[in-house]
Design an enzyme around this catalytic site. Structure first.
Site, PDB file in Angstrom:
ATOM      1  N   ALA A  24      10.265   9.370  -2.275  1.00  0.00           N
ATOM      2  CA  ALA A  24      10.475   8.663  -1.012  1.00  0.00           C
ATOM      3  C   ALA A  24      10.641   7.183  -1.304  1.00  0.00           C
ATOM      4  CB  ALA A  24       9.296   8.880  -0.060  1.00  0.00           C
ATOM      5  N   SER A  59      10.275   0.293   2.847  1.00  0.00           N
ATOM      6  CA  SER A  59      10.660  -1.116   2.826  1.00  0.00           C
ATOM      7  C   SER A  59       9.967  -1.879   1.702  1.00  0.00           C
ATOM      8  CB  SER A  59      10.318  -1.767   4.171  1.00  0.00           C
ATOM      9  OG  SER A  59      11.009  -1.133   5.229  1.00  0.00           O
ATOM     10  N   LEU A  90       7.934   5.935  -3.905  1.00  0.00           N
ATOM     11  CA  LEU A  90       7.004   6.963  -4.354  1.00  0.00           C
ATOM     12  C   LEU A  90       7.723   7.882  -5.334  1.00  0.00           C
ATOM     13  CD1 LEU A  90       4.164   8.244  -4.022  1.00  0.00           C
ATOM     14  CD2 LEU A  90       5.163   9.712  -2.251  1.00  0.00           C
ATOM     15  N   LYS A 112       2.917   5.380  -6.710  1.00  0.00           N
ATOM     16  CA  LYS A 112       3.337   4.531  -5.593  1.00  0.00           C
ATOM     17  C   LYS A 112       3.545   3.125  -6.142  1.00  0.00           C
ATOM     18  CE  LYS A 112       1.553   2.926  -1.101  1.00  0.00           C
ATOM     19  NZ  LYS A 112       0.391   3.054  -0.174  1.00  0.00           N
ATOM     20  N   ASP A 158      -4.645   5.509   9.743  1.00  0.00           N
ATOM     21  CA  ASP A 158      -3.260   5.986   9.828  1.00  0.00           C
ATOM     22  C   ASP A 158      -3.214   7.488   9.542  1.00  0.00           C
ATOM     23  OD1 ASP A 158      -0.553   5.780  10.325  1.00  0.00           O
ATOM     24  OD2 ASP A 158      -0.033   5.122   8.313  1.00  0.00           O
TER      25      ASP A 158
END
Length: 534
Positions: free
Chosen positions: A265, A268, A272, A285, A379
């Site tokens: 992935a 911005s 990953l 990451k 989150d």
């Protein structure tokens, strides 16, 4: 300063003084800690210091247990604000981006002229003295100030602090240095010799502390310089992210041992990857160097700080991090099943009811663990829930925080479709905001639908706050799950269950569902349990 072992933080409330609970200082020390804790707590409850705040008892007990018995002997239990201030400063010092914190205030301490300073048997109790006493009249009567420092315990730091006080022309009348069981220090000085306003003293101390931070906490100070648009001093020791050290945990990863295989992935601010580290499958990451900012560095440091603390079968395992140039990255175990979000919306997968309960149970166990150690995820959503070998784990702690002393936060953090109304409105919130998000996740697991799919994220957020909108619970949803979802997304955070309660609820219906042959839906659910649709 060598740390003294004085029990562990987060301990349960104390046993009776005669029992063998607590730590450090022998039986007498444990007894004194328990007595000081009980007296301070009694005064807090009777004196309007916020005695009804949830978690206060455990927080106060952990404070006394984390310090040596000498602290309980020295501190004036009649001055509750002293204890609360000491605890507040230590909690601030534990935040990785704060480094060294301090407070200064006028003091009424009066110490005899022959006081020797460090490890003095004279306590720092701030008591009114008889103006006619020889101790009062025989000494320099210039104003006295109490200066309190809290920080990650570092070699030679105490000598640097005393040197700073001397450079400011301050005379140390009394000093107490305490080391906590988790590697922090609380240093308290009573000084005189300052002839100006206390605000000027505070400013002078701050400038001196900035110089110390450049040497001991390079990232904290370099980021402060960048935020103030000042030139940043760079040295070989200040060009990498500083994370609080833990002697028992070697987490710095040699980037030469990382192998990047494929990008999973891209966002911005980072990418990953699936890769390997020492032949182990890992997720990597990586921060994009061209997008690095002060806020990104702060979140990166916070994420590493939190992940190195957590160990649970339902929380993704932290492997290590690269904090030195040319790469900044976080390495975790690789979850071959991907995210629940990807499974539901990209692979068009569906879960049967037993799987929903199993997955929800895994999530709630992981979240219950995080809340028990005072970590608020902030989150929680299906994109941050990873699957592998019949287990689901909570992931991505980029915006997670250790709950502060007040137990509440106000920043808008998270993703709108899963965000609690109090977070959207920038009202104070705590761990119950995660419970709201879990309610949305549980609804997704049952329906396979994106929350508020016919709205933009911002439209959904506005409707949640202004119209108390929630996704529609289907009439044939299992009644226990329907009730649980509704409780989780109550507008009033106090009405939401804890994750410990959620674990028990899911356990109670797991066997029933498994033995009954239920699939995804439970027939016969009346419309009375439905909420307004999107």
């Amino acid at each position: 300063m060598a740390a003294e072992s004085c029990g562990s933080r987060g301990a349960s409330p104390p046993p009776p003084p005669s029992s063998a609970g607590g730590g450090g200082g022998g039986a007498a020390g444990r007894r004194r800690k328990a007595e000081a804790y009980a007296e301070v707590l009694r005064r807090i409850r009777s004196g309007g210091y916020g005695g009804g705040r949830p978690g206060l008892e455990d927080e106060l007990w952990a404070h006394f247990q984390g310090l040596p018995a000498r602290y309980a002997l020295d501190v004036n239990v009649e001055r509750v604000e002293d204890v609360l201030l000491h605890n507040k400063l230590l909690e601030q010092a534990r935040e990785p981006m704060n480094g060294l914190v301090f407070d200064v205030r006028p003091s009424q301490v009066v110490t005899p002229e022959d006081s020797t300073g460090f490890e003095s048997s004279t306590s720092f109790k701030q008591e009114e003295q008889d103006p006619q006493s020889s101790a009062f009249t025989s000494r320099d009567q210039r104003p006295l100030y109490e200066i309190i420092f809290a920080c990650d315990d570092k070699p030679k730091l105490l000598s640097q602090l005393t040197l700073l006080l001397g450079e400011l022309g301050l005379n140390i009348q009394e000093a107490h240095a305490y080391s906590t069981s988790d590697g922090y220090s609380l240093d308290i000085f009573v000084v005189n010799g300052w002839e100006y306003e206390v605000d000027i003293l505070r400013s002078a101390l701050r400038k001196g502390i900035d110089k110390i931070k450049y040497r001991a906490w390079p990232l904290v100070q370099s980021m402060a310089a960048r935020m103030d648009h000042r030139p940043m001093e760079v040295s070989p020791s200040s060009d990498f992210v500083q994370i609080p050290a833990d002697a028992a945990d070697v987490w710095e990863v040699d980037p030469r041992l990382l192998k990047f295989e494929r990008k999973l992935a891209s966002g911005s601010f980072g990418d990953l990857y699936h890769g390997t580290y020492c032949s182990q499958d890992v997720a990597i990451k990586v921060l994009k160097p061209e997008r690095v900012s002060v806020d990104m560095l702060r979140e990166f440091a916070q994420e590493v700080y939190i992940m190195k603390k957590v160990r649970h079968k339902n929380v993704v395992q932290f492997i290590g991090a690269c904090t030195r140039p040319p790469i900044s990255c976080i390495v975790t175990e690789f979850m071959h099943g991907g995210s629940i979000f990807d499974f539901l919306y990209n692979r068009r997968g569906k879960f049967q009811l037993p799987d929903v309960i199993r997955i929800a149970s895994d999530i709630s166990k992981g979240m219950n663990y995080l809340h028990q150690i005072n970590i608020v995820h902030r989150d929680l959503k299906t994109a941050n829930l990873l699957m592998d070998d019949q287990v689901v784990k909570v992931a991505d702690f980029g915006v997670a925080r250790v709950k502060d002393q007040s137990g509440v936060m106000t920043a808008e953090t998270g993703t709108y479709r899963w965000m609690a109304p109090e977070v959207i409105e920038h009202l104070p919130y705590d761990h119950s905001a995660d419970v709201f998000s879990f309610g949305i996740v549980l609804w997704e697991l049952l329906t396979g639908k994106l929350p508020y799919e016919d709205m933009t994220p911002l439209q959904a957020a506005v409707a949640v706050v202004q119209k108390d909108l929630r996704p529609t619970i289907a009439a044939d949803t299992h009644p226990v799950l329907a009730d649980l979802i509704q409780r989780c997304w109550q507008k009033d955070p106090a009405l939401r269950p804890t994750f410990a309660e959620i674990v028990d609820i899911l356990n109670s219906i797991k066997e029933v569902v498994r033995s009954s042959g239920h699939h995804k839906r439970h027939p016969g659910r009346s419309d009375s349990g439905r909420r307004r649709g999107c």
